[in-house]
Write an enzyme that holds these catalytic residues in place. Structure first.
Site, PDB file in Angstrom:
ATOM      1  N   ARG A  32      -9.365  67.719 -74.066  1.00  0.00           N
ATOM      2  CA  ARG A  32     -10.150  68.878 -73.623  1.00  0.00           C
ATOM      3  C   ARG A  32     -10.090  69.010 -72.104  1.00  0.00           C
ATOM      4  O   ARG A  32     -10.142  68.006 -71.380  1.00  0.00           O
ATOM      5  CB  ARG A  32     -11.598  68.743 -74.094  1.00  0.00           C
ATOM      6  CG  ARG A  32     -11.690  68.747 -75.595  1.00  0.00           C
ATOM      7  CD  ARG A  32     -13.077  68.928 -76.155  1.00  0.00           C
ATOM      8  NE  ARG A  32     -13.018  68.664 -77.586  1.00  0.00           N
ATOM      9  CZ  ARG A  32     -12.556  69.518 -78.506  1.00  0.00           C
ATOM     10  NH1 ARG A  32     -12.158  70.719 -78.134  1.00  0.00           N
ATOM     11  NH2 ARG A  32     -12.497  69.182 -79.783  1.00  0.00           N
ATOM     12  N   ASP A  33      -9.988  70.278 -71.666  1.00  0.00           N
ATOM     13  CA  ASP A  33      -9.964  70.552 -70.227  1.00  0.00           C
ATOM     14  C   ASP A  33     -11.300  70.129 -69.613  1.00  0.00           C
ATOM     15  O   ASP A  33     -12.364  70.340 -70.182  1.00  0.00           O
ATOM     16  CB  ASP A  33      -9.710  72.042 -69.983  1.00  0.00           C
ATOM     17  CG  ASP A  33      -9.331  72.346 -68.553  1.00  0.00           C
ATOM     18  OD1 ASP A  33      -8.156  72.676 -68.314  1.00  0.00           O
ATOM     19  OD2 ASP A  33     -10.215  72.261 -67.663  1.00  0.00           O
ATOM     20  N   ILE A  34     -11.246  69.547 -68.423  1.00  0.00           N
ATOM     21  CA  ILE A  34     -12.451  69.072 -67.746  1.00  0.00           C
ATOM     22  C   ILE A  34     -13.356  70.230 -67.321  1.00  0.00           C
ATOM     23  O   ILE A  34     -14.566  70.052 -67.158  1.00  0.00           O
ATOM     24  CB  ILE A  34     -12.044  68.209 -66.527  1.00  0.00           C
ATOM     25  CG1 ILE A  34     -13.163  67.273 -66.129  1.00  0.00           C
ATOM     26  CG2 ILE A  34     -11.598  69.059 -65.344  1.00  0.00           C
ATOM     27  CD1 ILE A  34     -12.720  66.155 -65.199  1.00  0.00           C
ATOM     28  N   ASN A  91       1.118  77.573 -66.943  1.00  0.00           N
ATOM     29  CA  ASN A  91       1.301  77.988 -65.554  1.00  0.00           C
ATOM     30  C   ASN A  91       2.487  77.232 -64.974  1.00  0.00           C
ATOM     31  O   ASN A  91       2.539  76.006 -65.046  1.00  0.00           O
ATOM     32  CB  ASN A  91       0.043  77.676 -64.738  1.00  0.00           C
ATOM     33  CG  ASN A  91      -1.136  78.517 -65.164  1.00  0.00           C
ATOM     34  OD1 ASN A  91      -1.000  79.725 -65.365  1.00  0.00           O
ATOM     35  ND2 ASN A  91      -2.298  77.901 -65.323  1.00  0.00           N
ATOM     36  N   GLU A  99      -1.870  73.829 -61.024  1.00  0.00           N
ATOM     37  CA  GLU A  99      -2.575  72.821 -60.223  1.00  0.00           C
ATOM     38  C   GLU A  99      -2.018  71.419 -60.454  1.00  0.00           C
ATOM     39  O   GLU A  99      -1.937  70.622 -59.522  1.00  0.00           O
ATOM     40  CB  GLU A  99      -4.069  72.797 -60.587  1.00  0.00           C
ATOM     41  CG  GLU A  99      -4.836  74.027 -60.157  1.00  0.00           C
ATOM     42  CD  GLU A  99      -6.256  74.025 -60.723  1.00  0.00           C
ATOM     43  OE1 GLU A  99      -6.723  72.963 -61.191  1.00  0.00           O
ATOM     44  OE2 GLU A  99      -6.857  75.100 -60.710  1.00  0.00           O
ATOM     45  N   VAL A 100      -1.737  71.122 -61.711  1.00  0.00           N
ATOM     46  CA  VAL A 100      -1.313  69.755 -62.053  1.00  0.00           C
ATOM     47  C   VAL A 100       0.196  69.766 -62.315  1.00  0.00           C
ATOM     48  O   VAL A 100       0.670  70.474 -63.216  1.00  0.00           O
ATOM     49  CB  VAL A 100      -2.079  69.235 -63.290  1.00  0.00           C
ATOM     50  CG1 VAL A 100      -1.589  67.842 -63.668  1.00  0.00           C
ATOM     51  CG2 VAL A 100      -3.579  69.231 -63.037  1.00  0.00           C
ATOM     52  N   HIS A 104       2.079  71.347 -69.076  1.00  0.00           N
ATOM     53  CA  HIS A 104       1.033  71.386 -70.109  1.00  0.00           C
ATOM     54  C   HIS A 104       0.831  72.809 -70.573  1.00  0.00           C
ATOM     55  O   HIS A 104       1.058  73.757 -69.823  1.00  0.00           O
ATOM     56  CB  HIS A 104      -0.292  70.823 -69.581  1.00  0.00           C
ATOM     57  CG  HIS A 104      -0.745  71.454 -68.296  1.00  0.00           C
ATOM     58  ND1 HIS A 104      -0.215  71.113 -67.078  1.00  0.00           N
ATOM     59  CD2 HIS A 104      -1.664  72.416 -68.046  1.00  0.00           C
ATOM     60  CE1 HIS A 104      -0.786  71.823 -66.119  1.00  0.00           C
ATOM     61  NE2 HIS A 104      -1.659  72.636 -66.679  1.00  0.00           N
ATOM     62  N   HIS A 106      -2.161  75.343 -72.033  1.00  0.00           N
ATOM     63  CA  HIS A 106      -3.583  75.560 -72.262  1.00  0.00           C
ATOM     64  C   HIS A 106      -3.713  76.237 -73.624  1.00  0.00           C
ATOM     65  O   HIS A 106      -3.001  77.200 -73.915  1.00  0.00           O
ATOM     66  CB  HIS A 106      -4.173  76.518 -71.220  1.00  0.00           C
ATOM     67  CG  HIS A 106      -4.161  75.991 -69.824  1.00  0.00           C
ATOM     68  ND1 HIS A 106      -5.301  75.501 -69.209  1.00  0.00           N
ATOM     69  CD2 HIS A 106      -3.162  75.882 -68.913  1.00  0.00           C
ATOM     70  CE1 HIS A 106      -4.992  75.131 -67.971  1.00  0.00           C
ATOM     71  NE2 HIS A 106      -3.714  75.345 -67.764  1.00  0.00           N
TER      72      HIS A 106
HETATM   73  P1  DGP Z   1      -3.053  74.303 -64.292  1.00  0.00           P
HETATM   74  O1  DGP Z   1      -3.573  75.249 -63.240  1.00  0.00           O
HETATM   75  O2  DGP Z   1      -2.346  75.056 -65.383  1.00  0.00           O
HETATM   76  O3  DGP Z   1      -2.224  73.200 -63.690  1.00  0.00           O
HETATM   77  O4  DGP Z   1      -4.336  73.681 -64.972  1.00  0.00           O
HETATM   78  C1  DGP Z   1      -4.748  72.355 -64.811  1.00  0.00           C
HETATM   79  C2  DGP Z   1      -5.976  72.148 -65.658  1.00  0.00           C
HETATM   80  O5  DGP Z   1      -6.232  70.762 -65.708  1.00  0.00           O
HETATM   81  C3  DGP Z   1      -7.254  72.819 -65.139  1.00  0.00           C
HETATM   82  O6  DGP Z   1      -7.709  73.751 -66.130  1.00  0.00           O
HETATM   83  C4  DGP Z   1      -8.247  71.681 -64.989  1.00  0.00           C
HETATM   84  C5  DGP Z   1      -7.623  70.551 -65.771  1.00  0.00           C
HETATM   85  N1  DGP Z   1      -7.864  69.225 -65.221  1.00  0.00           N
HETATM   86  C6  DGP Z   1      -7.628  68.822 -63.950  1.00  0.00           C
HETATM   87  N2  DGP Z   1      -7.954  67.518 -63.791  1.00  0.00           N
HETATM   88  C7  DGP Z   1      -8.365  67.093 -65.022  1.00  0.00           C
HETATM   89  C8  DGP Z   1      -8.813  65.830 -65.506  1.00  0.00           C
HETATM   90  O7  DGP Z   1      -8.891  64.822 -64.811  1.00  0.00           O
HETATM   91  N3  DGP Z   1      -9.162  65.782 -66.831  1.00  0.00           N
HETATM   92  C9  DGP Z   1      -9.080  66.874 -67.646  1.00  0.00           C
HETATM   93  N4  DGP Z   1      -9.452  66.720 -68.922  1.00  0.00           N
HETATM   94  N5  DGP Z   1      -8.654  68.071 -67.219  1.00  0.00           N
HETATM   95  C10 DGP Z   1      -8.305  68.181 -65.910  1.00  0.00           C
END
Ligand code: DGP
Length: 122
Positions: A32-34, A91, A99-100, A104, A106
């Site tokens: 799950r997204d944080i 993305n 961001e990451v 991945h 979503h």
């Molecule tokens: P993107 O912009 O597509 O790279 O989205 C990265 C997503 O990752 C963003 O919706 C928040 C999520 N996220 C970032 N850090 C963490 C984490 O440590 N744990 C979890 N579960 N999600 C995270």
């Protein structure tokens, strides 16, 4: 861009940081997204070291791609989203605000998600 082994998803895959796991197999981890944007917001992550969709689509082995696509569909189905519907989104790069730097998807669902892009934003 070269792959950064210290990115947050790499650390989650290695078990260094906890996550709210919803699915795992040999090639895929989903959690799950944080910061969820919808009632269901799951991140589907290949375990291989791929920076983005471009990297994954060019370099992943067929079995990794198949496992990833099958896992995404299974996770959505098991979340009960086949009937009401859902959205999958990836993305890639700065214009998409990735961001990451670990590829991945979503998976969004659990409410009416509206139109993908508002006509005024085109
Ligand atoms: P993107 O912009 O597509 O790279 O989205 C990265 C997503 O990752 C963003 O919706 C928040 C999520 N996220 C970032 N850090 C963490 C984490 O440590 N744990 C979890 N579960 N999600 C995270």
């Amino acid at each position: 861009m070269s792959y950064d082994e210290s990115n947050i998803f790499a650390r989650i895959i290695r078990g260094e940081i906890p996550c709210d796991k919803v699915y795992e197999d040999d090639h895929v981890l989903a959690f799950r997204d944080i910061n969820p944007q919808t009632p269901t917001h799951v991140l589907v992550v290949p375990k291989g070291a791929y920076v983005s969709f471009a990297d994954f689509s060019q370099k992943a082995r067929p079995e990794e791609i198949a496992a990833f696509v099958r896992a995404a569909g299974k996770i959505a189905s098991e979340a009960g989203l086949d009937e009401p519907g859902y959205r999958i989104l990836a993305n890639h790069g700065p214009d998409a605000h990735q961001e990451v730097p670990h590829f991945h998807l979503h998976l969004f669902g659990g409410k009416d998600l509206g139109r993908m892009i508002k006509p005024a934003d085109k």
